[in-house]
Design a protein around this motif. Structure first.
Motif, PDB file in Angstrom:
ATOM      1  N   ALA A  84       0.821  -1.213   0.000  1.00 46.90           N
ATOM      2  CA  ALA A  84       0.000   0.000   0.000  1.00 46.90           C
ATOM      3  C   ALA A  84       0.855   1.263   0.000  1.00 46.90           C
ATOM      4  O   ALA A  84       1.910   1.313   0.625  1.00 46.90           O
ATOM      5  N   THR A  85       0.373   2.276  -0.711  1.00 49.55           N
ATOM      6  CA  THR A  85       1.001   3.582  -0.649  1.00 49.55           C
ATOM      7  C   THR A  85       0.532   4.273   0.628  1.00 49.55           C
ATOM      8  O   THR A  85      -0.424   3.836   1.266  1.00 49.55           O
ATOM      9  N   ARG A  86       1.184   5.372   1.005  1.00 44.62           N
ATOM     10  CA  ARG A  86       0.811   6.076   2.238  1.00 44.62           C
ATOM     11  C   ARG A  86      -0.424   6.938   2.061  1.00 44.62           C
ATOM     12  O   ARG A  86      -1.083   7.296   3.022  1.00 44.62           O
ATOM     13  N   ALA A  87      -0.726   7.307   0.833  1.00 46.57           N
ATOM     14  CA  ALA A  87      -1.859   8.190   0.539  1.00 46.57           C
ATOM     15  C   ALA A  87      -2.631   7.595  -0.636  1.00 46.57           C
ATOM     16  O   ALA A  87      -2.157   6.658  -1.276  1.00 46.57           O
ATOM     17  N   PRO A  88      -3.805   8.121  -0.935  1.00 49.28           N
ATOM     18  CA  PRO A  88      -4.522   7.638  -2.121  1.00 49.28           C
ATOM     19  C   PRO A  88      -3.632   7.710  -3.361  1.00 49.28           C
ATOM     20  O   PRO A  88      -2.846   8.647  -3.517  1.00 49.28           O
ATOM     21  N   LEU A  89      -3.747   6.710  -4.210  1.00 46.05           N
ATOM     22  CA  LEU A  89      -2.912   6.592  -5.404  1.00 46.05           C
ATOM     23  C   LEU A  89      -3.764   6.799  -6.648  1.00 46.05           C
ATOM     24  O   LEU A  89      -4.539   5.918  -7.019  1.00 46.05           O
ATOM     25  N   PRO A  90      -3.646   7.961  -7.313  1.00 46.31           N
ATOM     26  CA  PRO A  90      -4.331   8.129  -8.590  1.00 46.31           C
ATOM     27  C   PRO A  90      -3.639   7.270  -9.654  1.00 46.31           C
ATOM     28  O   PRO A  90      -2.414   7.261  -9.745  1.00 46.31           O
ATOM     29  N   VAL A  91      -4.419   6.564 -10.441  1.00 43.96           N
ATOM     30  CA  VAL A  91      -3.880   5.713 -11.497  1.00 43.96           C
ATOM     31  C   VAL A  91      -4.375   6.265 -12.834  1.00 43.96           C
ATOM     32  O   VAL A  91      -5.576   6.415 -13.036  1.00 43.96           O
ATOM     33  N   ILE A  92      -3.434   6.557 -13.732  1.00 41.10           N
ATOM     34  CA  ILE A  92      -3.736   7.159 -15.019  1.00 41.10           C
ATOM     35  C   ILE A  92      -3.605   6.100 -16.108  1.00 41.10           C
ATOM     36  O   ILE A  92      -2.539   5.492 -16.261  1.00 41.10           O
ATOM     37  N   GLU A  93      -4.675   5.862 -16.843  1.00 41.66           N
ATOM     38  CA  GLU A  93      -4.640   4.899 -17.948  1.00 41.66           C
ATOM     39  C   GLU A  93      -3.991   5.553 -19.163  1.00 41.66           C
ATOM     40  O   GLU A  93      -4.340   6.675 -19.535  1.00 41.66           O
ATOM     41  N   VAL A  94      -3.023   4.861 -19.750  1.00 38.25           N
ATOM     42  CA  VAL A  94      -2.307   5.365 -20.921  1.00 38.25           C
ATOM     43  C   VAL A  94      -2.351   4.317 -22.029  1.00 38.25           C
ATOM     44  O   VAL A  94      -2.648   3.152 -21.788  1.00 38.25           O
ATOM     45  N   ASP A  95      -2.024   4.751 -23.259  1.00 37.15           N
ATOM     46  CA  ASP A  95      -2.016   3.832 -24.393  1.00 37.15           C
ATOM     47  C   ASP A  95      -0.721   3.041 -24.500  1.00 37.15           C
ATOM     48  O   ASP A  95      -0.720   1.900 -24.944  1.00 37.15           O
ATOM     49  N   ASP A  96       0.409   3.657 -24.127  1.00 32.25           N
ATOM     50  CA  ASP A  96       1.727   3.040 -24.300  1.00 32.25           C
ATOM     51  C   ASP A  96       2.514   3.242 -23.014  1.00 32.25           C
ATOM     52  O   ASP A  96       3.000   4.346 -22.741  1.00 32.25           O
ATOM     53  N   LEU A  97       2.664   2.184 -22.230  1.00 34.71           N
ATOM     54  CA  LEU A  97       3.295   2.281 -20.922  1.00 34.71           C
ATOM     55  C   LEU A  97       4.768   2.651 -21.023  1.00 34.71           C
ATOM     56  O   LEU A  97       5.251   3.510 -20.288  1.00 34.71           O
ATOM     57  N   GLU A  98       5.486   2.026 -21.945  1.00 34.79           N
ATOM     58  CA  GLU A  98       6.919   2.305 -22.077  1.00 34.79           C
ATOM     59  C   GLU A  98       7.168   3.747 -22.534  1.00 34.79           C
ATOM     60  O   GLU A  98       8.074   4.420 -22.031  1.00 34.79           O
ATOM     61  N   ALA A  99       6.359   4.244 -23.467  1.00 31.54           N
ATOM     62  CA  ALA A  99       6.506   5.632 -23.925  1.00 31.54           C
ATOM     63  C   ALA A  99       6.187   6.598 -22.788  1.00 31.54           C
ATOM     64  O   ALA A  99       6.865   7.620 -22.622  1.00 31.54           O
ATOM     65  N   THR A 100       5.170   6.282 -21.991  1.00 30.38           N
ATOM     66  CA  THR A 100       4.823   7.137 -20.859  1.00 30.38           C
ATOM     67  C   THR A 100       5.941   7.132 -19.831  1.00 30.38           C
ATOM     68  O   THR A 100       6.293   8.188 -19.286  1.00 30.38           O
ATOM     69  N   LEU A 101       6.523   5.975 -19.578  1.00 33.31           N
ATOM     70  CA  LEU A 101       7.654   5.893 -18.644  1.00 33.31           C
ATOM     71  C   LEU A 101       8.791   6.792 -19.119  1.00 33.31           C
ATOM     72  O   LEU A 101       9.346   7.568 -18.340  1.00 33.31           O
ATOM     73  N   ALA A 102       9.127   6.720 -20.399  1.00 31.34           N
ATOM     74  CA  ALA A 102      10.200   7.554 -20.947  1.00 31.34           C
ATOM     75  C   ALA A 102       9.871   9.044 -20.795  1.00 31.34           C
ATOM     76  O   ALA A 102      10.739   9.846 -20.429  1.00 31.34           O
ATOM     77  N   THR A 103       8.620   9.422 -21.037  1.00 35.41           N
ATOM     78  CA  THR A 103       8.209  10.819 -20.917  1.00 35.41           C
ATOM     79  C   THR A 103       8.259  11.285 -19.467  1.00 35.41           C
ATOM     80  O   THR A 103       8.714  12.394 -19.172  1.00 35.41           O
ATOM     81  N   VAL A 104       7.808  10.445 -18.554  1.00 33.77           N
ATOM     82  CA  VAL A 104       7.820  10.767 -17.128  1.00 33.77           C
ATOM     83  C   VAL A 104       9.260  10.973 -16.655  1.00 33.77           C
ATOM     84  O   VAL A 104       9.565  11.939 -15.949  1.00 33.77           O
ATOM     85  N   VAL A 105      10.157  10.077 -17.062  1.00 36.45           N
ATOM     86  CA  VAL A 105      11.567  10.194 -16.677  1.00 36.45           C
ATOM     87  C   VAL A 105      12.174  11.464 -17.274  1.00 36.45           C
ATOM     88  O   VAL A 105      12.870  12.221 -16.589  1.00 36.45           O
ATOM     89  N   ALA A 106      11.890  11.733 -18.550  1.00 38.33           N
ATOM     90  CA  ALA A 106      12.424  12.931 -19.207  1.00 38.33           C
ATOM     91  C   ALA A 106      11.927  14.210 -18.544  1.00 38.33           C
ATOM     92  O   ALA A 106      12.631  15.229 -18.541  1.00 38.33           O
ATOM     93  N   ALA A 107      10.739  14.158 -17.964  1.00 37.43           N
ATOM     94  CA  ALA A 107      10.177  15.331 -17.289  1.00 37.43           C
ATOM     95  C   ALA A 107      10.734  15.502 -15.878  1.00 37.43           C
ATOM     96  O   ALA A 107      10.390  16.456 -15.193  1.00 37.43           O
ATOM     97  N   GLY A 108      11.584  14.580 -15.450  1.00 34.76           N
ATOM     98  CA  GLY A 108      12.244  14.705 -14.157  1.00 34.76           C
ATOM     99  C   GLY A 108      11.593  13.989 -12.998  1.00 34.76           C
ATOM    100  O   GLY A 108      11.996  14.174 -11.852  1.00 34.76           O
ATOM    101  N   ALA A 109      10.603  13.151 -13.263  1.00 27.61           N
ATOM    102  CA  ALA A 109       9.944  12.414 -12.178  1.00 27.61           C
ATOM    103  C   ALA A 109      10.865  11.325 -11.638  1.00 27.61           C
ATOM    104  O   ALA A 109      11.758  10.843 -12.329  1.00 27.61           O
ATOM    105  N   THR A 110      10.607  10.940 -10.405  1.00 26.57           N
ATOM    106  CA  THR A 110      11.316   9.835  -9.772  1.00 26.57           C
ATOM    107  C   THR A 110      10.463   8.584  -9.892  1.00 26.57           C
ATOM    108  O   THR A 110       9.287   8.596  -9.505  1.00 26.57           O
ATOM    109  N   ILE A 111      11.039   7.518 -10.414  1.00 29.33           N
ATOM    110  CA  ILE A 111      10.327   6.235 -10.503  1.00 29.33           C
ATOM    111  C   ILE A 111      10.485   5.535  -9.159  1.00 29.33           C
ATOM    112  O   ILE A 111      11.591   5.300  -8.701  1.00 29.33           O
ATOM    113  N   VAL A 112       9.362   5.228  -8.520  1.00 27.98           N
ATOM    114  CA  VAL A 112       9.415   4.560  -7.219  1.00 27.98           C
ATOM    115  C   VAL A 112       9.069   3.082  -7.312  1.00 27.98           C
ATOM    116  O   VAL A 112       9.361   2.328  -6.389  1.00 27.98           O
ATOM    117  N   ARG A 113       8.466   2.684  -8.418  1.00 32.72           N
ATOM    118  CA  ARG A 113       8.168   1.268  -8.675  1.00 32.72           C
ATOM    119  C   ARG A 113       8.204   1.056 -10.172  1.00 32.72           C
ATOM    120  O   ARG A 113       7.360   1.561 -10.902  1.00 32.72           O
TER     121      ARG A 113
END
Length: 113
Positions: free
Chosen positions: A55-84
């Motif tokens: 479980a996360t410590r707070a509510p976890l919003p989940v966003i449905e996307v078309d391409d998981l790998e492309a979204t991961l690359a975009t999230v990383v490029a935007a400076g987000a931290t991958i926690v899982r």
């Protein structure tokens, strides 16, 4: 188009949480094992995560996307931290990340078929 499709709530007492949301909102909660339950309306559903190690410590919003790998690359490029990193679960595949303010979110591609 990406859209919120799920909110996962931590629920240390899964049975109490199921009773609460059923009594208060009339939600039909489907159990997925001893520590997880969810609504299955197909719209924006709510999951109850009773496994305190998962479980996360707070509510976890989940966003449905078309391409998981492309979204991961975009999230990383935007400076987000991958926690899982990307993992599979009965409903599909997802990963968790922290936005610039430290909010944990998940991106998901749902399983089909």
């Amino acid at each position: 188009m990406a859209r919120p499709n799920y909110i996962e709530l931590p629920a240390a007492d899964i049975e109490a949480a199921k009773r609460f949301y059923t009594d208060v909102f009339g939600w039909d909660m489907t159990s997925f094992g001893p520590s997880y339950a969810a609504t299955t309306t197909g719209d924006v559903d709510v999951g109850l995560q009773g496994d305190t190690a998962e479980a996360t410590r707070a509510p976890l919003p989940v966003i449905e996307v078309d391409d998981l790998e492309a979204t991961l690359a975009t999230v990383v490029a935007a400076g987000a931290t991958i926690v899982r990193p990307i993992f599979a679960f009965p409903g599909g595949r997802r990963f968790h990340f922290l936005d610039p303010n430290g909010n944990e979110l998940a991106a998901v591609v749902a399983a089909h078929g």
